[in-house]
Motif scaffolding. Structure first.
Motif, PDB file in Angstrom:
ATOM      1  N   THR A   7       2.384   8.617   7.125  1.00  0.00           N
ATOM      2  CA  THR A   7       1.409   9.479   6.448  1.00  0.00           C
ATOM      3  C   THR A   7       0.626  10.340   7.404  1.00  0.00           C
ATOM      4  O   THR A   7      -0.060  11.255   6.989  1.00  0.00           O
ATOM      5  CB  THR A   7       0.416   8.636   5.616  1.00  0.00           C
TER       6      THR A   7
ATOM      7  N   ASN B 209       2.790   6.608 -11.006  1.00  0.00           N
ATOM      8  CA  ASN B 209       2.087   6.607 -12.291  1.00  0.00           C
ATOM      9  C   ASN B 209       2.716   7.576 -13.277  1.00  0.00           C
ATOM     10  O   ASN B 209       2.889   7.258 -14.457  1.00  0.00           O
ATOM     11  CB  ASN B 209       0.611   6.945 -12.088  1.00  0.00           C
TER      12      ASN B 209
ATOM     13  N   ASN C 279       0.865  -1.184   0.000  1.00  0.00           N
ATOM     14  CA  ASN C 279       0.000   0.000   0.000  1.00  0.00           C
ATOM     15  C   ASN C 279       0.895   1.225   0.000  1.00  0.00           C
ATOM     16  O   ASN C 279       1.890   1.274   0.720  1.00  0.00           O
ATOM     17  CB  ASN C 279      -0.897   0.022   1.240  1.00  0.00           C
TER      18      ASN C 279
ATOM     19  N   SER D   3       0.827   5.745  -0.360  1.00  0.00           N
ATOM     20  CA  SER D   3      -0.033   6.930  -0.225  1.00  0.00           C
ATOM     21  C   SER D   3      -0.510   7.370  -1.615  1.00  0.00           C
ATOM     22  O   SER D   3       0.068   6.992  -2.646  1.00  0.00           O
ATOM     23  CB  SER D   3       0.739   8.063   0.438  1.00  0.00           C
ATOM     24  N   GLU D   4      -1.544   8.179  -1.616  1.00  0.00           N
ATOM     25  CA  GLU D   4      -2.055   8.704  -2.883  1.00  0.00           C
ATOM     26  C   GLU D   4      -0.975   9.498  -3.618  1.00  0.00           C
ATOM     27  O   GLU D   4      -0.815   9.375  -4.835  1.00  0.00           O
ATOM     28  CB  GLU D   4      -3.280   9.587  -2.629  1.00  0.00           C
ATOM     29  N   ALA D   5      -0.203  10.287  -2.883  1.00  0.00           N
ATOM     30  CA  ALA D   5       0.861  11.086  -3.503  1.00  0.00           C
ATOM     31  C   ALA D   5       1.923  10.192  -4.128  1.00  0.00           C
ATOM     32  O   ALA D   5       2.366  10.443  -5.259  1.00  0.00           O
ATOM     33  CB  ALA D   5       1.491  12.025  -2.471  1.00  0.00           C
ATOM     34  N   ASP D   6       2.341   9.150  -3.404  1.00  0.00           N
ATOM     35  CA  ASP D   6       3.339   8.224  -3.952  1.00  0.00           C
ATOM     36  C   ASP D   6       2.792   7.512  -5.185  1.00  0.00           C
ATOM     37  O   ASP D   6       3.497   7.334  -6.177  1.00  0.00           O
ATOM     38  CB  ASP D   6       3.757   7.192  -2.907  1.00  0.00           C
ATOM     39  N   TYR D   7       1.517   7.129  -5.138  1.00  0.00           N
ATOM     40  CA  TYR D   7       0.891   6.450  -6.273  1.00  0.00           C
ATOM     41  C   TYR D   7       0.865   7.346  -7.507  1.00  0.00           C
ATOM     42  O   TYR D   7       1.173   6.902  -8.611  1.00  0.00           O
ATOM     43  CB  TYR D   7      -0.524   6.003  -5.896  1.00  0.00           C
ATOM     44  N   GLN D   8       0.532   8.611  -7.311  1.00  0.00           N
ATOM     45  CA  GLN D   8       0.510   9.554  -8.434  1.00  0.00           C
ATOM     46  C   GLN D   8       1.901   9.743  -9.024  1.00  0.00           C
ATOM     47  O   GLN D   8       2.065   9.799 -10.247  1.00  0.00           O
ATOM     48  CB  GLN D   8      -0.080  10.902  -7.984  1.00  0.00           C
TER      49      GLN D   8
END
Length: 66
Positions: free
Chosen positions: A63, A20, A10, A12-17
């Motif tokens: 986070t 990508n 899993n 964080s949203e920031a890491d995922y962005q």
């Protein structure tokens, strides 16, 4: 060589962005980035014989979420 084991993490949203965006920029899959990161991490720590910290922060601690 085909993979024999699957690892799920899993982020964080920031890491995922960021993952990508990096994957799109270099025209590779996010999974490829993950495999490369793991390979580099294992090689670096094997060569340097570095001991990892005993207590790594949980994802909630990093986070700030509960």
């Amino acid at each position: 060589m085909p993979s024999k084991h699957r690892v799920t993490i899993n982020v964080s949203e920031a890491d995922y962005q960021m993952l990508n965006a990096l994957a799109e920029k270099h025209r590779v899959a996010v999974a490829w980035l993950g495999r490369q990161a793991i390979i580099e991490f294992l090689e670096r720590h094997q060569q340097e014989n570095v001991q990892l910290p005993f207590s790594l922060p949980s994802s909630n601690e990093r986070t700030g979420s509960d």
